[in-house]
Write a protein that holds these residues in place. Structure first.
Motif, PDB file in Angstrom:
ATOM      1  N   ALA A 106      36.073   6.204 -10.326  1.00  0.00           N
ATOM      2  CA  ALA A 106      34.757   5.968  -9.737  1.00  0.00           C
ATOM      3  C   ALA A 106      34.855   5.735  -8.231  1.00  0.00           C
ATOM      4  N   VAL A 107      35.862   4.994  -7.802  1.00  0.00           N
ATOM      5  CA  VAL A 107      36.016   4.704  -6.370  1.00  0.00           C
ATOM      6  C   VAL A 107      36.466   5.943  -5.607  1.00  0.00           C
ATOM      7  N   LEU A 108      37.433   6.674  -6.160  1.00  0.00           N
ATOM      8  CA  LEU A 108      37.978   7.821  -5.432  1.00  0.00           C
ATOM      9  C   LEU A 108      37.009   8.996  -5.377  1.00  0.00           C
ATOM     10  N   THR A 109      36.212   9.185  -6.427  1.00  0.00           N
ATOM     11  CA  THR A 109      35.295  10.336  -6.423  1.00  0.00           C
ATOM     12  C   THR A 109      34.170  10.166  -5.405  1.00  0.00           C
ATOM     13  N   GLU A 110      33.975   8.949  -4.911  1.00  0.00           N
ATOM     14  CA  GLU A 110      32.989   8.763  -3.843  1.00  0.00           C
ATOM     15  C   GLU A 110      33.454   9.356  -2.527  1.00  0.00           C
ATOM     16  N   ARG A 111      34.752   9.638  -2.414  1.00  0.00           N
ATOM     17  CA  ARG A 111      35.316  10.067  -1.139  1.00  0.00           C
ATOM     18  C   ARG A 111      35.619  11.564  -1.086  1.00  0.00           C
ATOM     19  N   VAL A 112      35.331  12.286  -2.132  1.00  0.00           N
ATOM     20  CA  VAL A 112      35.633  13.716  -2.145  1.00  0.00           C
ATOM     21  C   VAL A 112      34.335  14.499  -2.318  1.00  0.00           C
ATOM     22  N   MET A 328      34.233   5.322 -16.345  1.00  0.00           N
ATOM     23  CA  MET A 328      34.010   5.801 -14.974  1.00  0.00           C
ATOM     24  C   MET A 328      32.513   5.912 -14.668  1.00  0.00           C
ATOM     25  N   VAL A 329      31.737   6.454 -15.603  1.00  0.00           N
ATOM     26  CA  VAL A 329      30.305   6.643 -15.362  1.00  0.00           C
ATOM     27  C   VAL A 329      29.599   5.299 -15.196  1.00  0.00           C
ATOM     28  N   ALA A 336      27.201   2.226  -7.176  1.00  0.00           N
ATOM     29  CA  ALA A 336      26.085   2.711  -6.366  1.00  0.00           C
ATOM     30  C   ALA A 336      25.201   1.568  -5.879  1.00  0.00           C
ATOM     31  N   GLY A 337      25.228   0.437  -6.591  1.00  0.00           N
ATOM     32  CA  GLY A 337      24.420  -0.717  -6.186  1.00  0.00           C
ATOM     33  C   GLY A 337      25.131  -1.687  -5.270  1.00  0.00           C
TER      34      GLY A 337
END
Length: 447
Positions: A106-112, A328-329, A336-337
């Protein structure tokens, strides 16, 4: 007459009665709408729980009161104790690993840029049933590297650093000059310079020969050197070919290692060419030639993933593959919050990414992480499908869990009283975790 009376307004005391009537009507309508659900809930949940509780106090036939004997079996029966031990392993590791991976994803997918596509791929196993996932991983963990993906990768990595032998089944044939010695083979007589030696073997399947194997040829004698040939001394067909001499259809043992041994020490070594020929220097004069055991070791066949030692971690791995996407979801929704200004302020103050993650992101996500972990704990306490399908019969006892033992006791062994006791015990294990989850959810709603 007052103006209110003249207008025909209803008397004052009648209004509360009307409000009570409307409220009662609404409650009645709500109860009627809830009634079908309550009936189904009672028939499918409450009644089975109550019946299981009653049945757990009776014997196998169901007509004799057994007291707490069935519950005593929970702590004396070897199968149930193994299942309880494995359930503890499941509860400790499966939710923790799934939640940790979900947090990282979840954290890493925010950066790609392709984070959404990655999330879709990771979450996709949730669309697969437990039955299908079990069949998939039963094949993944197959012992044969030609079938099982896990062992195919493992063997490939192993053979990159420690290549396996091409001659595991090779052995001397009839009238061979070789004899067995320490896992390898040794010439019966010493060899001397100017001599051409033959080292015939049999037993290697044609499709197992090295890629560089060529038609074997008889080595020519050379002064001051020892030459020789090692080859597959076998030609298909009765009475075809010459024994102890290379024939046109017989391949050489390319890559076979040969050692010259004198007084227990290796004085020279050589490796056979594609046609099986080799050459040793003059210092090998008077030595015996040895084909060391390394030429004949069995090929590495990988890890016994579904054996008694690794079957439980292997099944947990398949569970993590399915449920890491779920974690992850949920964690991504919580992420997101998280106020972005807090993260940016920490970076401006000089905090590194690891410090931001450990001291800000994780603490802010603690409520979400707790809900995910607790939900997965409830789920793993009931796991049955994966263990039943993936674990083979030879190691199913070692992979046993309470839900599977409930099924076995109730349907395979004909002990419904003990099965009911296991069901009640599972319910008692799940209730505290459920209450913890409900309390946390209510606390979040109040905020």
């Amino acid at each position: 007459m007052t103006s209110a009376a003249a207008a025909g307004a209803p008397p004052g005391p009648a209004a509360p009665k009307n409000r009570k009537s409307v409220t009662g009507t609404r409650r009645t309508v709500a109860a009627l709408f809830l009634l079908p659900a309550l009936v189904l809930l009672g028939a499918l949940v409450v009644y089975p729980i109550g019946y299981s509780l009653v049945r757990s106090f009776y014997d196998t036939q169901g007509d004799g009161f057994a007291g707490f004997d069935n519950y005593k079996a929970l702590f004396t029966d070897d199968g149930i104790r193994t299942a309880l031990k494995n359930n503890i392993i499941w509860v400790v590791f499966a939710p923790a690993v799934s939640t940790a991976l979900g947090l990282v994803f979840a954290v890493l997918t925010e950066r790609v840029r392709w984070g959404t596509a990655f999330k879709l791929v990771v979450f996709m196993p949730m669309a697969i049933s437990m039955l299908a996932a079990g069949i998939i991983f039963r094949l993944v963990y197959d012992q044969d590297p030609d079938k099982g993906v896990a062992n195919a990768v493992w063997v490939g990595v192993h053979d990159t650093f420690a290549p396996s032998s091409a001659f595991p089944k090779a052995h001397p044939g009839r009238d061979s000059p070789l004899e067995a010695a320490g896992g390898g083979f040794l010439t019966r007589a010493t060899v001397h310079t100017g001599q051409a030696v033959t080292l015939p073997l049999v037993g290697v399947a044609p499709d197992r020969l090295p890629d560089g194997a060529k038609r074997a040829v008889m080595a020519e004698a050379e002064p001051g050197k020892i030459t020789g040939t090692t080859w597959q001394d076998f030609t298909r067909g009765k009475g075809v070919g010459r024994l102890g001499a290379p024939d046109p259809s017989e391949p050489g043992y390319a890559g076979m290692r040969i050692e010259a041994v004198k007084d227990g020490k290796v004085v020279a070594t050589a490796e056979a060419a594609g046609d099986g020929t080799f050459t040793l220097p003059a210092k090998a004069d008077g030595a015996r030639l040895r084909l060391p055991a390394g030429n004949f070791k069995e090929p590495y066949n990988g890890v016994d993933w579904l054996g008694p030692a690794l079957v439980t971690p292997a099944v947990i791995g398949s569970y993590v593959w399915m449920w890491a996407g779920f974690a992850m979801v949920l964690i991504a929704a919580g992420l997101a919050g998280v106020p972005r200004e807090l993260l940016e302020a920490a970076r401006v103050d000089g905090a590194g990414e690891w410090q931001v993650f450990r001291r800000i992101t994780v603490p802010l996500l603690a409520p979400v992480l707790a809900v995910v972990a607790v939900t997965l704990m409830i789920n793993v306490l009931k796991v049955f499908d994966l263990v039943y399908i993936i674990a083979p019969g030879s190691s199913q006892d070692d992979a046993n869990v309470l839900a599977l033992e409930l099924y076995r006791k109730g349907f395979a062994e004909g002990r419904p009283g003990v099965a009911s006791a296991i069901a009640v015990f599972l319910l008692l294990l799940v209730i505290p975790v459920m209450l913890f989850n409900i309390r946390r959810l209510r606390r979040e709603v109040r905020r």
